[in-house]
Design a protein around this motif. Structure first.
Motif, PDB file in Angstrom:
ATOM      1  N   SER A 140      -7.608   3.818 -14.028  1.00 47.89           N
ATOM      2  CA  SER A 140      -7.337   3.192 -12.730  1.00 47.89           C
ATOM      3  C   SER A 140      -8.654   2.809 -12.060  1.00 47.89           C
ATOM      4  N   LYS A 141      -8.592   1.822 -11.172  1.00 45.88           N
ATOM      5  CA  LYS A 141      -9.770   1.396 -10.420  1.00 45.88           C
ATOM      6  C   LYS A 141      -9.858   2.253  -9.161  1.00 45.88           C
ATOM      7  N   ILE A 142     -10.933   3.017  -9.049  1.00 45.48           N
ATOM      8  CA  ILE A 142     -11.085   3.971  -7.953  1.00 45.48           C
ATOM      9  C   ILE A 142     -11.999   3.410  -6.866  1.00 45.48           C
ATOM     10  N   TYR A 143     -11.546   3.540  -5.615  1.00 41.53           N
ATOM     11  CA  TYR A 143     -12.342   3.154  -4.448  1.00 41.53           C
ATOM     12  C   TYR A 143     -12.512   4.397  -3.571  1.00 41.53           C
ATOM     13  N   TRP A 144     -13.726   4.920  -3.524  1.00 38.11           N
ATOM     14  CA  TRP A 144     -14.001   6.193  -2.862  1.00 38.11           C
ATOM     15  C   TRP A 144     -14.196   6.056  -1.351  1.00 38.11           C
ATOM     16  N   LEU A 160      -3.676  -0.064 -11.546  1.00 39.92           N
ATOM     17  CA  LEU A 160      -3.650   0.586 -10.236  1.00 39.92           C
ATOM     18  C   LEU A 160      -5.013   0.590  -9.567  1.00 39.92           C
ATOM     19  N   ASN A 161      -5.041   0.173  -8.292  1.00 33.50           N
ATOM     20  CA  ASN A 161      -6.200   0.345  -7.426  1.00 33.50           C
ATOM     21  C   ASN A 161      -5.931   1.584  -6.577  1.00 33.50           C
ATOM     22  N   VAL A 162      -6.836   2.543  -6.604  1.00 29.49           N
ATOM     23  CA  VAL A 162      -6.598   3.796  -5.889  1.00 29.49           C
ATOM     24  C   VAL A 162      -7.709   4.056  -4.877  1.00 29.49           C
ATOM     25  N   ALA A 163      -7.329   4.110  -3.600  1.00 30.22           N
ATOM     26  CA  ALA A 163      -8.257   4.509  -2.539  1.00 30.22           C
ATOM     27  C   ALA A 163      -8.287   6.030  -2.538  1.00 30.22           C
ATOM     28  N   LEU A 164      -9.284   6.582  -3.214  1.00 28.16           N
ATOM     29  CA  LEU A 164      -9.321   8.021  -3.472  1.00 28.16           C
ATOM     30  C   LEU A 164     -10.330   8.705  -2.560  1.00 28.16           C
ATOM     31  N   CYS A 165      -9.832   9.638  -1.780  1.00 22.68           N
ATOM     32  CA  CYS A 165     -10.698  10.387  -0.879  1.00 22.68           C
ATOM     33  C   CYS A 165     -11.548  11.367  -1.683  1.00 22.68           C
ATOM     34  N   ILE A 204       0.858  -1.178   0.000  1.00 19.61           N
ATOM     35  CA  ILE A 204       0.000   0.000   0.000  1.00 19.61           C
ATOM     36  C   ILE A 204       0.898   1.232   0.000  1.00 19.61           C
ATOM     37  N   CYS A 205       0.720   2.102  -0.959  1.00 17.40           N
ATOM     38  CA  CYS A 205       1.621   3.265  -1.032  1.00 17.40           C
ATOM     39  C   CYS A 205       0.841   4.576  -1.019  1.00 17.40           C
ATOM     40  N   SER A 206       1.510   5.591  -0.517  1.00 22.51           N
ATOM     41  CA  SER A 206       0.968   6.946  -0.621  1.00 22.51           C
ATOM     42  C   SER A 206       1.154   7.415  -2.057  1.00 22.51           C
ATOM     43  N   ASP A 207       0.353   8.385  -2.473  1.00 26.55           N
ATOM     44  CA  ASP A 207       0.487   8.896  -3.835  1.00 26.55           C
ATOM     45  C   ASP A 207       1.888   9.446  -4.106  1.00 26.55           C
ATOM     46  N   GLY A 208       2.521   9.997  -3.067  1.00 24.02           N
ATOM     47  CA  GLY A 208       3.843  10.579  -3.231  1.00 24.02           C
ATOM     48  C   GLY A 208       4.962   9.571  -3.444  1.00 24.02           C
ATOM     49  N   SER A 209       4.709   8.299  -3.178  1.00 25.12           N
ATOM     50  CA  SER A 209       5.739   7.279  -3.394  1.00 25.12           C
ATOM     51  C   SER A 209       5.427   6.391  -4.595  1.00 25.12           C
ATOM     52  N   LEU A 210       4.359   6.710  -5.318  1.00 30.70           N
ATOM     53  CA  LEU A 210       3.980   5.901  -6.477  1.00 30.70           C
ATOM     54  C   LEU A 210       5.074   5.897  -7.549  1.00 30.70           C
ATOM     55  N   PHE A 211       5.628   7.045  -7.838  1.00 35.06           N
ATOM     56  CA  PHE A 211       6.684   7.145  -8.850  1.00 35.06           C
ATOM     57  C   PHE A 211       7.877   6.268  -8.495  1.00 35.06           C
ATOM     58  N   LEU A 263      -2.355  -1.127  -3.703  1.00 36.16           N
ATOM     59  CA  LEU A 263      -3.285  -0.028  -3.449  1.00 36.16           C
ATOM     60  C   LEU A 263      -2.510   1.278  -3.306  1.00 36.16           C
ATOM     61  N   VAL A 264      -3.008   2.324  -3.954  1.00 38.27           N
ATOM     62  CA  VAL A 264      -2.463   3.673  -3.824  1.00 38.27           C
ATOM     63  C   VAL A 264      -3.487   4.502  -3.056  1.00 38.27           C
ATOM     64  N   VAL A 265      -3.031   5.319  -2.125  1.00 40.40           N
ATOM     65  CA  VAL A 265      -3.946   6.145  -1.328  1.00 40.40           C
ATOM     66  C   VAL A 265      -3.686   7.621  -1.611  1.00 40.40           C
ATOM     67  N   SER A 266      -4.752   8.373  -1.835  1.00 39.97           N
ATOM     68  CA  SER A 266      -4.613   9.809  -2.105  1.00 39.97           C
ATOM     69  C   SER A 266      -5.746  10.557  -1.414  1.00 39.97           C
ATOM     70  N   LEU A 267      -5.409  11.665  -0.756  1.00 43.12           N
ATOM     71  CA  LEU A 267      -6.446  12.418  -0.037  1.00 43.12           C
ATOM     72  C   LEU A 267      -6.277  13.930  -0.051  1.00 43.12           C
ATOM     73  N   ASP A 268      -5.080  14.421  -0.298  1.00 43.77           N
ATOM     74  CA  ASP A 268      -4.820  15.865  -0.189  1.00 43.77           C
ATOM     75  C   ASP A 268      -5.640  16.648  -1.212  1.00 43.77           C
ATOM     76  N   PRO A 269      -6.325  17.724  -0.793  1.00 44.03           N
ATOM     77  CA  PRO A 269      -7.172  18.492  -1.704  1.00 44.03           C
ATOM     78  C   PRO A 269      -6.454  19.592  -2.494  1.00 44.03           C
ATOM     79  N   HIS A 270      -5.135  19.715  -2.341  1.00 45.93           N
ATOM     80  CA  HIS A 270      -4.436  20.831  -2.993  1.00 45.93           C
ATOM     81  C   HIS A 270      -4.701  20.826  -4.506  1.00 45.93           C
TER      82      HIS A 270
END
Length: 245
Positions: free
Chosen positions: A184-188, A163-168, A84-91, A102-109
């Motif tokens: 990508s497969k998005i999981y909200w 990619l499976n992405v747990a997207l906030c 499971i990785c943060s979006d910032g470590s995907l690269f 699983l990739v996790v992303s939540l920051d609203p910037h």
């Protein structure tokens, strides 16, 4: 002294909440029309990503990822771990041909987070306006901004459908559109921001808006990875790399 630090912590929490609450709700309202492009994070609850294991490795985007070479170790145990990785470590993972479970992303910037997935509209004028990637030490390769961005665009286009992405629901619109574009497969999920029992609770408003689960993210994407590994995927053991203090 303890009371003094408690007061600082309380004030910081309030300031953080105030700074993100408005944009979080705006993004969630915008993203409502894209919810059908993905599924609720409930659909990965207990899911083992085709791996017979309940051990997770959380890969966060700290500078130690580059200082300490974790790649050999990750590849050795890749089939025995839910990565499971943060979006910032995907690269970092994709350039080493490791596809996280699983990739996790939540920051609203609105302009920075898209860079983790590749910004098709990035140019020299945009770079001049924001020194964040040149001054941060999370991943030093991002200091070569245009070069790294082009590499990420290529990698996410190549591996996006895997990619499976747990997207906030707080995610900015450019990130949502990029993930849909690369298939990508998005999981909200919704961020747990305050007590939903309160009448003016933002968490309650978010849930009433889309009926998606509320998850206590801990305030950053690294801790959100940990919470999802524990509470959603039900991993019994969780290791973590790249979480630097």
């Amino acid at each position: 002294m303890t009371k003094f630090f408690d007061k600082i912590q309380t004030n910081l929490s309030k300031l953080t909440f105030q700074s993100v609450s408005k944009i979080t709700l705006l993004n969630a309202k915008f993203n409502k029309k894209f919810l059908k492009k993905g599924r609720s994070i409930q659909n990965i609850k207990g899911y083992r990503f085709k791996k017979k294991t309940n051990i997770a490795l959380v890969v966060s985007g700290g500078p130690s990822l580059r200082i300490v070479n974790h790649i050999k170790l990750i590849k050795e145990f890749e089939d025995k771990l839910i990565i499971i990785c943060s979006d910032g470590s995907l690269f970092f993972l994709l350039e080493n041909e490791i596809i996280p479970d699983l990739v996790v992303s939540l920051d609203p910037h609105p302009t920075r987070i898209i860079r983790w997935f590749g910004d098709k509209n990035l140019n020299k004028n945009k770079i001049k306006k924001d020194s964040y990637f040149r001054s941060q030490d999370i991943d030093t390769k991002f200091k070569r901004e245009l070069l790294t961005n082009n590499k990420i665009l290529t990698l996410t286009k190549k591996y996006g459908k895997n990619l499976n992405v747990a997207l906030c629901t707080s995610a900015p619109k450019n990130v949502v559109k990029r993930l849909i574009e690369i298939k990508s497969k998005i999981y909200w999920w919704n961020p747990f921001l305050d007590n939903p029992v309160n009448k003016k609770s933002l968490s309650k408003k978010l849930f009433e808006l889309n009926k998606l689960p509320l998850i206590n993210s801990g305030g950053n994407v690294g801790s959100a990875c940990w919470m999802i590994a524990d509470s959603v995927i039900n991993c019994k053991k969780i290791g973590m790399i790249g979480m630097d203090f």
